[in-house]
Scaffold this motif. Structure first.
Motif, mmCIF file in Angstrom:
data_model
loop_
_atom_site.group_PDB
_atom_site.id
_atom_site.type_symbol
_atom_site.label_atom_id
_atom_site.label_comp_id
_atom_site.label_asym_id
_atom_site.label_seq_id
_atom_site.Cartn_x
_atom_site.Cartn_y
_atom_site.Cartn_z
ATOM 1 N N SER A 139 -5.770 -19.721 1.622
ATOM 2 C CA SER A 139 -4.607 -19.069 2.236
ATOM 3 C C SER A 139 -4.184 -17.852 1.426
ATOM 4 C CB SER A 139 -3.447 -20.058 2.336
ATOM 5 O OG SER A 139 -2.259 -19.403 2.747
ATOM 6 N N LEU A 140 -4.151 -18.026 0.115
ATOM 7 C CA LEU A 140 -3.712 -16.936 -0.759
ATOM 8 C C LEU A 140 -4.643 -15.727 -0.647
ATOM 9 C CD1 LEU A 140 -1.707 -16.069 -3.011
ATOM 10 C CD2 LEU A 140 -3.359 -16.962 -4.654
ATOM 11 N N LYS A 141 -5.948 -15.966 -0.676
ATOM 12 C CA LYS A 141 -6.913 -14.871 -0.578
ATOM 13 C C LYS A 141 -6.761 -14.127 0.750
ATOM 14 C CE LYS A 141 -10.469 -16.978 -3.536
ATOM 15 N NZ LYS A 141 -11.821 -17.606 -3.553
ATOM 16 N N SER A 142 -6.585 -14.885 1.824
ATOM 17 C CA SER A 142 -6.439 -14.278 3.145
ATOM 18 C C SER A 142 -5.155 -13.464 3.243
ATOM 19 C CB SER A 142 -6.436 -15.376 4.214
ATOM 20 O OG SER A 142 -6.190 -14.835 5.487
ATOM 21 N N SER A 143 -4.050 -14.039 2.808
ATOM 22 C CA SER A 143 -2.766 -13.331 2.894
ATOM 23 C C SER A 143 -2.740 -12.125 1.973
ATOM 24 C CB SER A 143 -1.611 -14.276 2.560
ATOM 25 O OG SER A 143 -1.697 -14.755 1.234
ATOM 26 N N ARG A 144 -3.358 -12.246 0.810
ATOM 27 C CA ARG A 144 -3.355 -11.134 -0.144
ATOM 28 C C ARG A 144 -4.203 -9.974 0.374
ATOM 29 N NH1 ARG A 144 -1.556 -11.064 -5.467
ATOM 30 N NH2 ARG A 144 -0.207 -12.766 -4.802
ATOM 31 N N GLU A 145 -5.315 -10.292 1.042
ATOM 32 C CA GLU A 145 -6.159 -9.239 1.628
ATOM 33 C C GLU A 145 -5.390 -8.476 2.702
ATOM 34 O OE1 GLU A 145 -10.462 -8.729 3.981
ATOM 35 O OE2 GLU A 145 -9.798 -10.702 3.272
ATOM 36 N N LYS A 146 -4.674 -9.219 3.558
ATOM 37 C CA LYS A 146 -3.894 -8.591 4.621
ATOM 38 C C LYS A 146 -2.743 -7.766 4.051
ATOM 39 C CE LYS A 146 -4.892 -12.261 7.972
ATOM 40 N NZ LYS A 146 -4.319 -13.433 8.695
ATOM 41 N N LEU A 147 -2.081 -8.296 3.034
ATOM 42 C CA LEU A 147 -0.941 -7.600 2.449
ATOM 43 C C LEU A 147 -1.386 -6.325 1.742
ATOM 44 C CD1 LEU A 147 2.024 -7.416 1.852
ATOM 45 C CD2 LEU A 147 1.735 -9.080 0.001
ATOM 46 N N THR A 148 -2.477 -6.397 1.016
ATOM 47 C CA THR A 148 -2.999 -5.214 0.324
ATOM 48 C C THR A 148 -3.392 -4.137 1.324
ATOM 49 O OG1 THR A 148 -3.835 -6.596 -1.486
ATOM 50 C CG2 THR A 148 -4.732 -4.378 -1.319
ATOM 51 N N SER A 149 -4.038 -4.543 2.413
ATOM 52 C CA SER A 149 -4.425 -3.601 3.459
ATOM 53 C C SER A 149 -3.193 -2.963 4.089
ATOM 54 C CB SER A 149 -5.255 -4.332 4.529
ATOM 55 O OG SER A 149 -5.594 -3.467 5.583
ATOM 56 N N TYR A 150 -2.157 -3.760 4.291
ATOM 57 C CA TYR A 150 -0.910 -3.249 4.857
ATOM 58 C C TYR A 150 -0.294 -2.187 3.958
ATOM 59 C CZ TYR A 150 4.028 -3.110 6.128
ATOM 60 O OH TYR A 150 5.290 -2.678 6.454
ATOM 61 N N VAL A 151 -0.218 -2.473 2.667
ATOM 62 C CA VAL A 151 0.387 -1.522 1.724
ATOM 63 C C VAL A 151 -0.413 -0.219 1.687
ATOM 64 C CG1 VAL A 151 1.006 -1.102 -0.693
ATOM 65 C CG2 VAL A 151 1.424 -3.342 0.316
ATOM 66 N N LYS A 152 -1.716 -0.321 1.799
ATOM 67 C CA LYS A 152 -2.573 0.868 1.764
ATOM 68 C C LYS A 152 -2.295 1.816 2.922
ATOM 69 C CE LYS A 152 -6.656 -0.980 -0.641
ATOM 70 N NZ LYS A 152 -8.089 -1.379 -0.465
ATOM 71 N N SER A 153 -1.972 1.260 4.083
ATOM 72 C CA SER A 153 -1.941 2.086 5.289
ATOM 73 C C SER A 153 -0.584 2.230 5.973
ATOM 74 C CB SER A 153 -2.929 1.519 6.311
ATOM 75 O OG SER A 153 -2.559 0.190 6.663
ATOM 76 N N THR A 154 0.405 1.425 5.604
ATOM 77 C CA THR A 154 1.645 1.417 6.373
ATOM 78 C C THR A 154 2.415 2.736 6.289
ATOM 79 O OG1 THR A 154 3.706 0.243 6.788
ATOM 80 C CG2 THR A 154 3.074 0.491 4.489
ATOM 81 N N SER A 155 3.052 3.070 7.393
ATOM 82 C CA SER A 155 3.987 4.192 7.411
ATOM 83 C C SER A 155 5.407 3.679 7.629
ATOM 84 C CB SER A 155 3.613 5.188 8.518
ATOM 85 O OG SER A 155 3.646 4.548 9.791
ATOM 86 N N ASP A 156 5.585 2.362 7.533
ATOM 87 C CA ASP A 156 6.921 1.766 7.672
ATOM 88 C C ASP A 156 7.824 2.235 6.535
ATOM 89 O OD1 ASP A 156 6.137 0.359 9.909
ATOM 90 O OD2 ASP A 156 5.649 -1.465 8.789
ATOM 91 N N ASP A 157 9.082 2.410 6.858
ATOM 92 C CA ASP A 157 10.060 2.829 5.855
ATOM 93 C C ASP A 157 10.564 1.594 5.121
ATOM 94 O OD1 ASP A 157 12.026 3.907 4.327
ATOM 95 O OD2 ASP A 157 13.150 4.817 5.960
ATOM 96 N N LEU A 158 9.810 1.147 4.145
ATOM 97 C CA LEU A 158 10.125 -0.102 3.454
ATOM 98 C C LEU A 158 11.395 -0.026 2.621
ATOM 99 C CD1 LEU A 158 6.555 -1.202 2.297
ATOM 100 C CD2 LEU A 158 7.738 -1.653 4.454
ATOM 101 N N ARG A 159 11.731 1.163 2.166
ATOM 102 C CA ARG A 159 12.900 1.309 1.300
ATOM 103 C C ARG A 159 14.218 1.135 2.061
ATOM 104 N NH1 ARG A 159 11.759 0.424 -3.951
ATOM 105 N NH2 ARG A 159 10.236 1.880 -4.808
#
Length: 202
Positions: A139-159
Motif C-alpha cells: 500500500s505504501l509503495k503504491s500510494s507513495r508512487e501516486k503522491l510523488t507523481s502528483y507533486v511532480k505535475s500538479t498545478s493545484d494551488d496547494l498553498r
C-alpha cells in the motif's frame, strides 16, 4: 480600428485574471526528495528482516518493526485522503493566518523523537486493515508512487487550501511534507527497536 481596440481590452482583462499558483521548482524538489528519501530509508531498514525480528517488541507497550510499518501505511492513507479532500474544496487563503509553522519546522517537529505522542485508536496497528508488513508495504509503495507523481505535475494551488487538523492548521503542501516526515519519524522508531539489546540476531 474598433476591433483592434476591443481585442486590446479583452487581452488586458485576461492579464488581470489571477493565475494558478502552482508550486515552485524548489517546493516540488523538496517535497519529492523527502517523499523518496523517507520511503527508501524505511525499505532499507526492514529489508531482509526475519519474522522474529519483525515481530520483536522491546516492551509490551512498544511497537514491533512490523507494527511501525503498518502504522505508517495506515496513517499515510488517512492523511492523504484528508489532504486530497481539502484540495478539492474551494480555496480558503483567508485561513493562512492560522498556520503557525514553517515547512522546515513541520518536518523537524514531526521527525523529532524526543517528544512522544499517542496516536488515535483508529491508527493503531491492531486496528489497521493491513494485517501484515507485506500488505502495508504494498500500500505504501503504491500510494507513495501516486503522491510523488502528483507533486511532480500538479498545478493545484496547494498553498491556498488550508486544512484544520487535530495537530494544527497546515496548507496542503505542508500536509504532503507531514506525510513524508511521519514516515521518517517511525523509521527512526524502527531503528530504536533494532538497536534494543534483546533484538533477535536473526
Amino acid at each position: 480600428m474598433k476591433k483592434i481596440v476591443f481585442f486590446a481590452v479583452i487581452m488586458a482583462a485576461f492579464a488581470f485574471v489571477a493565475p494558478n499558483n502552482p508550486l515552485t521548482k524548489k517546493e516540488r524538489k523538496d517535497a519529492i526528495d523527502l517523499l523518496k528519501s523517507t520511503e527508501n530509508d524505511l525499505l532499507q531498514e526492514v529489508k531482509g528482516l526475519s519474522e522474529a525480528q519483525l515481530k520483536y517488541k522491546p516492551a509490551p507497550d512498544r511497537w514491533s518493526v512490523e507494527e511501525c510499518v503498518i502504522h505508517i501505511a495506515t496513517t499515510e492513507q488517512m492523511l492523504w485522503q484528508a489532504t486530497d479532500a481539502g484540495i478539492k474544496q474551494t480555496a480558503n487563503p483567508e485561513k493562512r493566518s492560522e498556520i503557525k509553522m514553517t515547512d522546515e519546522q513541520i518536518v523537524k517537529g514531526v521527525e523529532d523523537r524526543s517528544t512522544k505522542r499517542q496516536t488515535s485508536d483508529n491508527l493503531k496497528p491492531e486496528n489497521s486493515p493491513f494485517k501484515s508488513m507485506s500488505e502495508a508495504l504494498a500500500s505504501l509503495k503504491s500510494s507513495r508512487e501516486k503522491l510523488t507523481s502528483y507533486v511532480k505535475s500538479t498545478s493545484d494551488d496547494l498553498r491556498d487550501h488550508v486544512l484544520t487538523m487535530p495537530f494544527g492548521s497546515l496548507d496542503s503542501y505542508q500536509m504532503i511534507l507531514f506525510i513524508a516526515a511521519h514516515n521518517g519519524r517511525h523509521t527512526l522508531q524502527i531503528k530504536e527497536v533494532k538497536a534494543d539489546p534483546g533484538f533477535p540476531k536473526s
